[in-house]
Structures are given as structure tokens and as C-alpha cells.
Design a protein around this motif. Structure first.
Motif, mmCIF file in Angstrom:
data_model
loop_
_atom_site.group_PDB
_atom_site.id
_atom_site.type_symbol
_atom_site.label_atom_id
_atom_site.label_comp_id
_atom_site.label_asym_id
_atom_site.label_seq_id
_atom_site.Cartn_x
_atom_site.Cartn_y
_atom_site.Cartn_z
ATOM 1 N N LEU A 1 -54.082 -22.229 -64.374
ATOM 2 C CA LEU A 1 -53.670 -23.119 -63.292
ATOM 3 C C LEU A 1 -52.370 -22.651 -62.644
ATOM 4 C CD1 LEU A 1 -54.592 -26.504 -64.999
ATOM 5 C CD2 LEU A 1 -55.610 -25.593 -62.908
ATOM 6 N N HIS A 2 -51.498 -22.061 -63.456
ATOM 7 C CA HIS A 2 -50.243 -21.539 -62.910
ATOM 8 C C HIS A 2 -50.507 -20.433 -61.885
ATOM 9 C CE1 HIS A 2 -46.459 -19.079 -63.073
ATOM 10 N NE2 HIS A 2 -45.948 -20.285 -62.901
ATOM 11 N N MET A 3 -51.583 -19.676 -62.098
ATOM 12 C CA MET A 3 -51.916 -18.591 -61.179
ATOM 13 C C MET A 3 -52.348 -19.095 -59.807
ATOM 14 S SD MET A 3 -54.009 -15.961 -63.649
ATOM 15 C CE MET A 3 -53.240 -15.172 -65.071
ATOM 16 N N VAL A 4 -52.826 -20.348 -59.764
ATOM 17 C CA VAL A 4 -53.284 -20.910 -58.489
ATOM 18 C C VAL A 4 -52.468 -22.152 -58.133
ATOM 19 C CG1 VAL A 4 -55.626 -19.991 -58.686
ATOM 20 C CG2 VAL A 4 -55.096 -22.232 -59.673
ATOM 21 N N GLN A 5 -51.230 -22.179 -58.569
ATOM 22 C CA GLN A 5 -50.389 -23.369 -58.433
ATOM 23 C C GLN A 5 -50.311 -23.888 -57.005
ATOM 24 O OE1 GLN A 5 -46.467 -22.817 -60.039
ATOM 25 N NE2 GLN A 5 -45.770 -24.878 -59.525
ATOM 26 N N GLU A 6 -50.163 -22.999 -56.043
ATOM 27 C CA GLU A 6 -49.987 -23.423 -54.656
ATOM 28 C C GLU A 6 -51.231 -24.095 -54.081
ATOM 29 O OE1 GLU A 6 -47.122 -23.471 -52.948
ATOM 30 O OE2 GLU A 6 -46.348 -22.917 -54.929
ATOM 31 N N GLU A 7 -52.383 -23.848 -54.687
ATOM 32 C CA GLU A 7 -53.624 -24.450 -54.189
ATOM 33 C C GLU A 7 -53.907 -25.819 -54.799
ATOM 34 O OE1 GLU A 7 -56.934 -21.674 -54.317
ATOM 35 O OE2 GLU A 7 -55.506 -20.017 -54.472
ATOM 36 N N ILE A 8 -53.145 -26.217 -55.815
ATOM 37 C CA ILE A 8 -53.404 -27.471 -56.518
ATOM 38 C C ILE A 8 -52.939 -28.656 -55.684
ATOM 39 C CG2 ILE A 8 -52.896 -28.827 -58.586
ATOM 40 C CD1 ILE A 8 -52.538 -26.179 -60.096
ATOM 41 N N GLU A 9 -53.809 -29.650 -55.571
ATOM 42 C CA GLU A 9 -53.502 -30.856 -54.797
ATOM 43 C C GLU A 9 -52.986 -31.949 -55.720
ATOM 44 O OE1 GLU A 9 -56.558 -31.858 -51.794
ATOM 45 O OE2 GLU A 9 -57.642 -30.142 -52.604
ATOM 46 N N GLY A 10 -51.750 -31.832 -56.143
ATOM 47 C CA GLY A 10 -51.187 -32.813 -57.054
ATOM 48 C C GLY A 10 -50.482 -32.138 -58.216
ATOM 49 N N GLU B 1 -45.315 -29.811 -67.209
ATOM 50 C CA GLU B 1 -45.837 -30.291 -65.937
ATOM 51 C C GLU B 1 -45.855 -29.167 -64.905
ATOM 52 O OE1 GLU B 1 -45.470 -34.588 -65.025
ATOM 53 O OE2 GLU B 1 -44.146 -33.839 -63.448
ATOM 54 N N LEU B 2 -46.981 -29.070 -64.214
ATOM 55 C CA LEU B 2 -47.164 -28.069 -63.167
ATOM 56 C C LEU B 2 -47.413 -28.786 -61.855
ATOM 57 C CD1 LEU B 2 -47.490 -24.955 -62.685
ATOM 58 C CD2 LEU B 2 -49.962 -25.337 -62.907
ATOM 59 N N LYS B 3 -46.447 -28.712 -60.942
ATOM 60 C CA LYS B 3 -46.579 -29.369 -59.643
ATOM 61 C C LYS B 3 -47.269 -28.422 -58.678
ATOM 62 C CE LYS B 3 -42.608 -32.476 -60.043
ATOM 63 N NZ LYS B 3 -43.447 -33.693 -60.080
ATOM 64 N N GLY B 4 -48.353 -28.884 -58.084
ATOM 65 C CA GLY B 4 -49.105 -28.061 -57.153
ATOM 66 C C GLY B 4 -48.408 -27.909 -55.819
ATOM 67 N N ALA C 1 -43.705 -23.773 -76.636
ATOM 68 C CA ALA C 1 -42.552 -23.788 -75.734
ATOM 69 C C ALA C 1 -42.269 -22.391 -75.185
ATOM 70 C CB ALA C 1 -41.326 -24.334 -76.457
ATOM 71 N N ALA C 2 -42.299 -21.385 -76.052
ATOM 72 C CA ALA C 2 -42.028 -20.011 -75.623
ATOM 73 C C ALA C 2 -43.096 -19.520 -74.656
ATOM 74 C CB ALA C 2 -41.954 -19.094 -76.844
ATOM 75 N N TYR C 3 -44.335 -19.891 -74.910
ATOM 76 C CA TYR C 3 -45.437 -19.470 -74.037
ATOM 77 C C TYR C 3 -45.270 -20.070 -72.642
ATOM 78 C CZ TYR C 3 -50.248 -18.161 -72.819
ATOM 79 O OH TYR C 3 -51.357 -17.598 -72.238
ATOM 80 N N LEU C 4 -44.952 -21.361 -72.586
ATOM 81 C CA LEU C 4 -44.768 -22.039 -71.303
ATOM 82 C C LEU C 4 -43.542 -21.506 -70.567
ATOM 83 C CD1 LEU C 4 -45.556 -25.680 -72.463
ATOM 84 C CD2 LEU C 4 -47.017 -24.238 -71.036
ATOM 85 N N GLU C 5 -42.504 -21.237 -71.338
ATOM 86 C CA GLU C 5 -41.279 -20.702 -70.748
ATOM 87 C C GLU C 5 -41.534 -19.343 -70.111
ATOM 88 O OE1 GLU C 5 -36.733 -19.930 -72.290
ATOM 89 O OE2 GLU C 5 -37.883 -21.612 -73.101
ATOM 90 N N ASN C 6 -42.332 -18.538 -70.772
ATOM 91 C CA ASN C 6 -42.674 -17.219 -70.237
ATOM 92 C C ASN C 6 -43.468 -17.331 -68.935
ATOM 93 O OD1 ASN C 6 -42.833 -14.239 -70.565
ATOM 94 N ND2 ASN C 6 -45.021 -14.651 -70.784
ATOM 95 N N LEU C 7 -44.270 -18.398 -68.838
ATOM 96 C CA LEU C 7 -45.035 -18.625 -67.611
ATOM 97 C C LEU C 7 -44.169 -19.209 -66.503
ATOM 98 C CD1 LEU C 7 -48.345 -20.214 -69.008
ATOM 99 C CD2 LEU C 7 -48.040 -17.888 -68.132
ATOM 100 N N GLY C 8 -43.084 -19.848 -66.898
ATOM 101 C CA GLY C 8 -42.242 -20.518 -65.912
ATOM 102 C C GLY C 8 -42.679 -21.939 -65.629
ATOM 103 N N ILE C 9 -43.419 -22.538 -66.573
ATOM 104 C CA ILE C 9 -43.852 -23.925 -66.431
ATOM 105 C C ILE C 9 -42.819 -24.833 -67.097
ATOM 106 C CG2 ILE C 9 -45.621 -25.622 -67.032
ATOM 107 C CD1 ILE C 9 -47.687 -23.410 -66.940
ATOM 108 N N PRO C 10 -42.214 -25.760 -66.373
ATOM 109 C CA PRO C 10 -41.207 -26.659 -66.962
ATOM 110 C C PRO C 10 -41.818 -27.529 -68.068
ATOM 111 C CG PRO C 10 -41.191 -26.776 -64.565
ATOM 112 C CD PRO C 10 -42.418 -26.019 -64.944
ATOM 113 N N TYR C 11 -41.052 -27.782 -69.099
ATOM 114 C CA TYR C 11 -41.533 -28.596 -70.220
ATOM 115 C C TYR C 11 -40.351 -29.314 -70.855
ATOM 116 C CZ TYR C 11 -39.516 -25.056 -73.301
ATOM 117 O OH TYR C 11 -38.635 -24.219 -73.931
ATOM 118 N N ARG C 12 -40.672 -30.291 -71.679
ATOM 119 C CA ARG C 12 -39.665 -30.920 -72.527
ATOM 120 C C ARG C 12 -40.263 -31.159 -73.903
ATOM 121 N NH1 ARG C 12 -40.211 -36.604 -73.051
ATOM 122 N NH2 ARG C 12 -41.625 -37.574 -71.533
#
Length: 390
Positions: free
Chosen positions: A118-127, A61-64, A40-51
Motif C-alpha cells: 500500500l505504501h507503494m501506491v500511497q498517492e492513489e489511496i482515497e483515505g 497509519e498510512l494517509k493516502g 517497528a523497524a520494518y515500518l520505520e524503514n518504509l517511512g510509515i508513521p507508527y506509535r
């Protein structure tokens, strides 16, 4: 994909460090509280939403940047009640009797680095990419609980990886169709009539009932199952008797059944019950059978497994794809495949020179950490390619 390779190569030291940290701090099934907190802490540091899921586990979940479908990537997190024998590794388990003896520490580390990449290339992800950090695989209940808590809701395809010590480091295996067997547990309790060893005619010997059953129940597979249908029936535990000169009144046997076909599975259960009743009756005793269905067989979607085969050849070398028979081991990844198509791949970590060919669940188990980068990259490649092609 070249960009992904470069990113993961740069993150390799972090990948190894995460794995070693998790290895030194193992937690058993449904007790993965600190592991969950770390993820959870690792994802939070990346800014990736989680539950968080209950009582342990994470769904993130990482939305592209582009619209598309949703692919899920799964890693399990739990350790085993195994004493780590090796003294030569600085990241040895800090808790005697608990050990990551199956590689789940590696799976969690690989998926975290995949998420970061994947977070580093988030804007390029199709989905959308969903990350499932699952508890309790070793007791075959974690995946089912995650599904019940919405892990597969809105998902179109799912992919998982298991590090595998019996395959050379750098190799990838992903069977089309059956990959892992179903894994069930059964317990048989025989009731006889206790008595003095000197007067056996006044007793009903549970030792004889249990022994006869243990020998004859093997013919369920040998003589009642089509030999073209793989199946294993193993009795791993027997408790009977209390003293050398007392005829035993009770006997308890426990075992497991492994197969790939649902009809074969049901047939074996029926035959175990039949054999137990008939053999107990033969001696004048009684039988009680408890049969618990565990994991389903893992049957990989052919199209999904074919994608892994293609990725292995394109990105890891023409000879990277490893072909072998399915394993009779069990995997609760099957519960995800009950919901959506997908596949489960094996990533090699076996290296004789590094002494990493020990069987899983063994106290000597360790992995060749060169395989971590392969797994992390395969997670990323699968997600991006599946989304872009679907």
C-alpha cells in the motif's frame, strides 16, 4: 488490483522469510517485545508513521494522497505455550515450550507486506489505512487494550484475517453475521468436610459433589437452552482429593462456555451458579463460582462480509469463496467490532500433501505458505476497495 497482485507476487519470497523468522522466534502474550521491535523497524524503514502501545504492540497509519475515510487492518502477534513437535522444518521454534501454533506469525507477516504494498501506491489511496499489530490475542485481552489506547479512534471500518488450517489453501471464508462464538471461563470451588475413607458418614465428600455437578451441568445446555441457539459448556479441568483413603474436602472445576447470543450467555452463567449452589447444598457442602466474561461473539457486518465474498470471487476465482458454519472458537477481534462495523475472514492454509491440516494449538501445526500471498492480497484489496466505495 492487477498492479497489487504483481507487487505482492514480487514480494512473496520476502513474505515467506518474514513469517519463518517470526515463527522461529515466538513470544507469549504480553511478552512480544522483540516482535514489536521488528515490526517497528520494518515500518520505520518504509517511512510509515507508527506509535507503540503499552506494553507491546504497534499502531501505524498510512494517509493516502486523496481525502477519504479510515479503514483499519488488524494482525495479532503472540505465540502459545506449546512445544513444537516437528523436527523437519528449518524455522522451528528456537525456544522449547513456545510456538506459533495458531498462525499469528503469518498474520503479522501478511500485514507487513500489505503495508509495504500500500505504501507503494500511497498517492492513489482515497483515505487512510491504519495497521494494528496486536499483542495478547491468545489471552483475550489484547484487542480490548488496543481499543483503550485509541486503536479505533477515527476508524470507520475494521478488517482482520485468520489463517485457517481446516480450509483448503486459496479458499476464503467470511460469514455474514455470527463467525466466532463468545468465550468465557468459569471456576467452581466446592467445599465439603474431609474425613477418613472408612467413616464416610462423618464427612461431606467433595468428590461426590464435584462429580454430580460435572454430570448434571451439561443439562444446562441440553435442557434449558433453545436448541436453535448453539452453545457449548465444557469442563476441562478438575482438581479434587489428596490421598486414596482420605475423603476430599475441596474440589475445583474449571471450564468454558461458548455461544453467540448475549441472552443465552447470561442465562448459562445464571444456571451454572444455580446448579453449583443446589448440588452443593444437596450434599451439605457449599459452592463458590467465579465467572469471567472473555471475548464477545464475532458478528460480522453483513455489508463488510459481502465485500469479502465479492473480492474472493473477482480476484481468486469463482470457487474461492468457502461457505461453512461459524466456529465455536473465540476471537478478541470482537472488541473492535463493538466500536465500528467490519468483518473477520478466514484464509485457508490446509494442504494434505504438505501436512498442514493439523488443528490450531497443536504441536504439529504448520501452514501452507502459498496461503500467505492470498492473505496479504486480501488485506490490500479490502482496504482499497472499501475506501474507494465509501
Amino acid at each position: 488490483m492487477n498492479k497489487m497482485k504483481e507487487i505482492i507476487a514480487e514480494l512473496n519470497s520476502e513474505l515467506v522469510a518474514i513469517r519463518q523468522k517470526l515463527h522461529s522466534e515466538p513470544e507469549l502474550s504480553w511478552e512480544e517485545y522483540e516482535t514489536t521491535n521488528y515490526v517497528a523497524a520494518y515500518l520505520e524503514n518504509l517511512g510509515i508513521p507508527y506509535r507503540r502501545t503499552e506494553p507491546t504492540g504497534i499502531i501505524a497509519e498510512l494517509k493516502g494522497g486523496k481525502e477519504g475515510k479510515t479503514v483499519a487492518l488488524r494482525a495479532d502477534m503472540d505465540a502459545l505455550s506449546v512445544y513444537e513437535i516437528r523436527e523437519d522444518i528449518p524455522y522451528r521454534s528456537k525456544t522449547d515450550g513456545k510456538m506459533h501454533a495458531c498462525g499469528h506469525d503469518a498474520h503479522t507477516a501478511m500485514l507487513l507486506i500489505a503495508a509495504k504494498t500500500l505504501h507503494m501506491v500511497q498517492e492513489e489511496i482515497e483515505g487512510t489505512v491504519r495497521f494494528i499489530f496486536q499483542p495478547a490475542e491468545e489471552v483475550a485481552t489484547g484487542a480490548k487494550a488496543m481499543v483503550e489506547q485509541g486503536a479505533m479512534k477515527g476508524v470507520d471500518n475494521v478488517f482482520g484475517i485468520h489463517i485457517w488450517s481446516q480450509i483448503d489453501t486459496g479458499k476464503i471464508q467470511c460469514n455474514k453475521g455470527p463467525a466466532f462464538a463468545s468465550a468465557d471461563i468459569f471456576k467452581v470451588r466446592f467445599k465439603g468436610q474431609g474425613g477418613h475413607a472408612a467413616v464416610p458418614h462423618d464427612a461431606i465428600d467433595a468428590v461426590m459433589i464435584a462429580s454430580t455437578f460435572a454430570l448434571n451441568v451439561q443439562t444446562v445446555v441440553a435442557r434449558t437452552v433453545n436448541p436453535l441457539q448453539p452453545a457449548v459448556l465444557t469442563i476441562g479441568k478438575m482438581e479434587v482429593g489428596t490421598r486414596f483413603n482420605v475423603i476430599a474436602e475441596d474440589a475445583i472445576l474449571e471450564g468454558t462456555v461458548r455461544c453467540f447470543d448475549k441472552e443465552v450467555r447470561s442465562h448459562i452463567e445464571t444456571q451454572i451458579r444455580h446448579y453449583a449452589d443446589q448440588i452443593a447444598s444437596l450434599y451439605g457442602g457449599t459452592a463458590e463460582v467465579v465467572y469471567e466474561y472473555g471475548t464477545q461473539a464475532v458478528n460480522n457486518d453483513v455489508a463488510s462480509a459481502s465485500l469479502v465474498e465479492r473480492l474472493a470471487a473477482e480476484h481468486f476465482g469463482a470457487d474461492a469463496y468457502h461457505i461453512d458454519d461459524p466456529t465455536m472458537g473465540g476471537e478478541d477481534f470482537s472488541f473492535y467490532l463493538d466500536e465500528v462495523p467490519g468483518c473477520f475472514a478466514l484464509v485457508g492454509s490446509g494442504n494434505t500433501e504438505k501436512d498442514t491440516r493439523w488443528a490450531h494449538h497443536n504441536g504439529h501445526f504448520n501452514i501452507d505458505e502459498d496461503g500467505l500471498r492470498v492473505g496479504a492480497e486480501l488485506y490490500v484489496q479490502y482496504a482499497l476497495t472499501w475506501l474507494s466505495e465509501n
